[in-house]
Design a protein around this motif. Structure first.
Motif, PDB file in Angstrom:
ATOM      1  N   UNK A 139      45.070 -38.015 -75.258  1.00  0.00           N
ATOM      2  CA  UNK A 139      45.014 -39.246 -74.457  1.00  0.00           C
ATOM      3  C   UNK A 139      44.631 -38.976 -73.006  1.00  0.00           C
ATOM      4  N   UNK A 140      44.941 -37.782 -72.497  1.00  0.00           N
ATOM      5  CA  UNK A 140      44.713 -37.483 -71.078  1.00  0.00           C
ATOM      6  C   UNK A 140      44.017 -36.120 -70.928  1.00  0.00           C
ATOM      7  N   UNK A 141      42.742 -36.044 -71.298  1.00  0.00           N
ATOM      8  CA  UNK A 141      42.040 -34.750 -71.221  1.00  0.00           C
ATOM      9  C   UNK A 141      41.852 -34.279 -69.786  1.00  0.00           C
ATOM     10  N   UNK A 142      41.916 -32.968 -69.609  1.00  0.00           N
ATOM     11  CA  UNK A 142      41.665 -32.345 -68.314  1.00  0.00           C
ATOM     12  C   UNK A 142      40.275 -31.709 -68.268  1.00  0.00           C
ATOM     13  N   UNK A 143      39.891 -31.087 -69.377  1.00  0.00           N
ATOM     14  CA  UNK A 143      38.604 -30.409 -69.452  1.00  0.00           C
ATOM     15  C   UNK A 143      38.073 -30.514 -70.875  1.00  0.00           C
ATOM     16  N   UNK A 144      36.779 -30.813 -70.997  1.00  0.00           N
ATOM     17  CA  UNK A 144      36.142 -30.978 -72.302  1.00  0.00           C
ATOM     18  C   UNK A 144      34.859 -30.157 -72.342  1.00  0.00           C
ATOM     19  N   UNK A 145      34.637 -29.479 -73.450  1.00  0.00           N
ATOM     20  CA  UNK A 145      33.365 -28.804 -73.717  1.00  0.00           C
ATOM     21  C   UNK A 145      32.779 -29.363 -74.998  1.00  0.00           C
ATOM     22  N   UNK A 146      31.499 -29.745 -74.999  1.00  0.00           N
ATOM     23  CA  UNK A 146      30.845 -30.181 -76.233  1.00  0.00           C
ATOM     24  C   UNK A 146      29.525 -29.433 -76.392  1.00  0.00           C
ATOM     25  N   UNK A 147      29.188 -29.148 -77.634  1.00  0.00           N
ATOM     26  CA  UNK A 147      27.924 -28.497 -77.973  1.00  0.00           C
ATOM     27  C   UNK A 147      27.281 -29.259 -79.119  1.00  0.00           C
ATOM     28  N   UNK A 148      26.039 -29.646 -78.944  1.00  0.00           N
ATOM     29  CA  UNK A 148      25.284 -30.318 -80.002  1.00  0.00           C
ATOM     30  C   UNK A 148      23.883 -29.702 -80.013  1.00  0.00           C
ATOM     31  N   UNK A 149      23.627 -28.815 -80.959  1.00  0.00           N
ATOM     32  CA  UNK A 149      22.336 -28.143 -81.050  1.00  0.00           C
ATOM     33  C   UNK A 149      21.790 -28.269 -82.461  1.00  0.00           C
ATOM     34  N   UNK A 150      20.463 -28.259 -82.577  1.00  0.00           N
ATOM     35  CA  UNK A 150      19.823 -28.422 -83.881  1.00  0.00           C
ATOM     36  C   UNK A 150      18.415 -27.845 -83.834  1.00  0.00           C
ATOM     37  N   UNK A 151      17.859 -27.460 -84.987  1.00  0.00           N
ATOM     38  CA  UNK A 151      16.463 -27.000 -85.018  1.00  0.00           C
ATOM     39  C   UNK A 151      15.508 -28.132 -84.653  1.00  0.00           C
ATOM     40  N   UNK A 152      14.294 -27.757 -84.292  1.00  0.00           N
ATOM     41  CA  UNK A 152      13.306 -28.730 -83.842  1.00  0.00           C
ATOM     42  C   UNK A 152      12.853 -29.626 -84.990  1.00  0.00           C
ATOM     43  N   UNK A 153      12.743 -30.926 -84.676  1.00  0.00           N
ATOM     44  CA  UNK A 153      12.139 -31.913 -85.568  1.00  0.00           C
ATOM     45  C   UNK A 153      11.234 -32.793 -84.725  1.00  0.00           C
ATOM     46  N   UNK A 154      10.084 -33.183 -85.246  1.00  0.00           N
ATOM     47  CA  UNK A 154       9.173 -34.020 -84.451  1.00  0.00           C
ATOM     48  C   UNK A 154       9.775 -35.360 -84.057  1.00  0.00           C
ATOM     49  N   UNK A 155      10.722 -35.892 -84.854  1.00  0.00           N
ATOM     50  CA  UNK A 155      11.329 -37.185 -84.543  1.00  0.00           C
ATOM     51  C   UNK A 155      12.127 -37.101 -83.247  1.00  0.00           C
ATOM     52  N   UNK A 156      11.997 -38.122 -82.406  1.00  0.00           N
ATOM     53  CA  UNK A 156      12.822 -38.225 -81.212  1.00  0.00           C
ATOM     54  C   UNK A 156      12.241 -37.611 -79.962  1.00  0.00           C
ATOM     55  N   UNK A 157      11.062 -36.968 -80.068  1.00  0.00           N
ATOM     56  CA  UNK A 157      10.519 -36.273 -78.901  1.00  0.00           C
ATOM     57  C   UNK A 157       9.829 -37.223 -77.920  1.00  0.00           C
TER      58      UNK A 157
END
Length: 332
Positions: A139-157
């Motif tokens: 409920x009361x975060x002090x520090x957050x780390x997030x990682x979102x990685x993926x191989x290349x796809x032509x969609x979204x570029x």
């Protein structure tokens, strides 16, 4: 008067996400897909056929036939299409980002409020089992780390990785922190496309919480993780493995020699986030249920993403000025 139970839905955009929206609408018990519009008629016809035979319709005819419009077109088209739909009195489910600029987002908020229609933004993580598992424990975060990685796809570029991928985690982090953003420091690089393909942002919130958010669409593997530190404990979540570990004082097995800390290991069952999003949209349009991810939430996520993009630009300019990066190159 008989209560209305079916929402007549039109779809704009028959690309990657548009196809999924069409299939979910066709499978829904509370939605009916009345037609599909796409500038490439063959794409609209193919997706419509796959989704139960919904026909191609020009946009003006589609707006006449539907009560709600799903916008899954390229991001630069979101604002124009949403304005058309709102002015036609149609409810709108718009894919993220809500618009290209904050001025556009604010105008959409104003228009939708005046028209009294539902404007929902497609931030899928808000409907996820993982979001529920995390928000129930921290409920009361002090520090957050997030990682979102993926191989290349032509969609979204057609947009930066910040608007393509990182915006999901920005929205989720802001929902967990529940405090305005104070400062953003970011670094990014365009590698295979015109826009940033990798980015890392350090976001400081007014309440003192800090989040480090990393996104890449040119990695060799797919990874989605989050770590949260708070007075309530330490939480580590692996979204690919669908599990989290919480070190706290309330639940789990005792950890010897830790002055009362316990270890809780949780695996969650995936559900269909897009199906949940559609169910929420139908409930808001037909029943008047609160909009879980409304236009204001979409606007806040866009504001955070644009702040990251601006900080990336400033960092690149500093590197070019110092000679660390060649002024003629836009990528590393």
């Amino acid at each position: 008067m008989k209560e209305k139970t079916i929402l007549r839905v039109g779809l704009v955009g028959a690309g990657y996400f548009g196809r999924f929206h069409a299939l979910k609408t066709a499978a829904s018990q509370r939605e009916a897909l009345v037609g599909v519009y796409d500038p490439v008629v063959e794409n609209a016809e193919r997706v419509g056929k796959e989704a139960g035979g919904a026909p191609y319709m020009p946009l003006d005819k589609l707006l006449d036939q539907c009560e709600a419009l799903i916008i899954a077109a390229p991001a630069e088209e979101h604002y124009k299409l949403a304005v058309q739909a709102i002015q036609a009195g149609k409810h709108v489910l718009i894919e993220k980002p809500i618009a290209s600029t904050l001025v556009q987002a604010d105008h959409l908020i104003e228009l939708s409020e005046k028209a009294g229609i539902v404007l929902q933004v497609g931030h899928l993580l808000r409907y996820s089992a993982e979001q529920k598992a995390i928000s129930e424990r921290i409920k009361r975060p002090l520090y957050i780390e997030t990682t979102r990685i993926a191989p290349f796809k032509p969609r979204g570029v057609d947009v930066s990785v910040v608007l393509d991928l990182m915006i999901h985690d920005l929205d989720l982090v802001m929902a967990i922190v529940n405090s305005p953003i104070d400062k953003v420091d970011a670094l990014g690089a365009a590698v295979t496309s015109e826009f940033e393909d990798i980015a890392n942002a350090r976001v400081t919130f007014v309440n003192g919480c800090v989040a480090t958010i990393a996104a890449s669409r040119i990695s060799l593997k797919t990874e989605r993780k989050m770590r949260i530190f708070s007075e309530e404990g330490y939480l580590s979540a692996d979204f690919m493995e669908k599990q989290l570990v919480m070190i706290g004082r309330e639940k789990g097995l005792p950890l010897p020699g830790t002055n009362g800390f316990r270890r809780e290991a949780v695996k969650w069952k995936d559900h269909d986030n897009l199906e949940q999003e559609h169910a929420a949209f139908a409930a808001s349009c037909l029943d008047g249920a609160p909009v879980i991810v409304d236009a204001v939430a979409g606007r806040n996520a866009l504001e955070a993403a644009l702040a990251v993009i601006n900080s990336v630009k400033e960092s690149r300019e500093r590197m070019q000025a110092s000679g660390l990066l060649s002024p003629k190159k836009m990528s590393f």
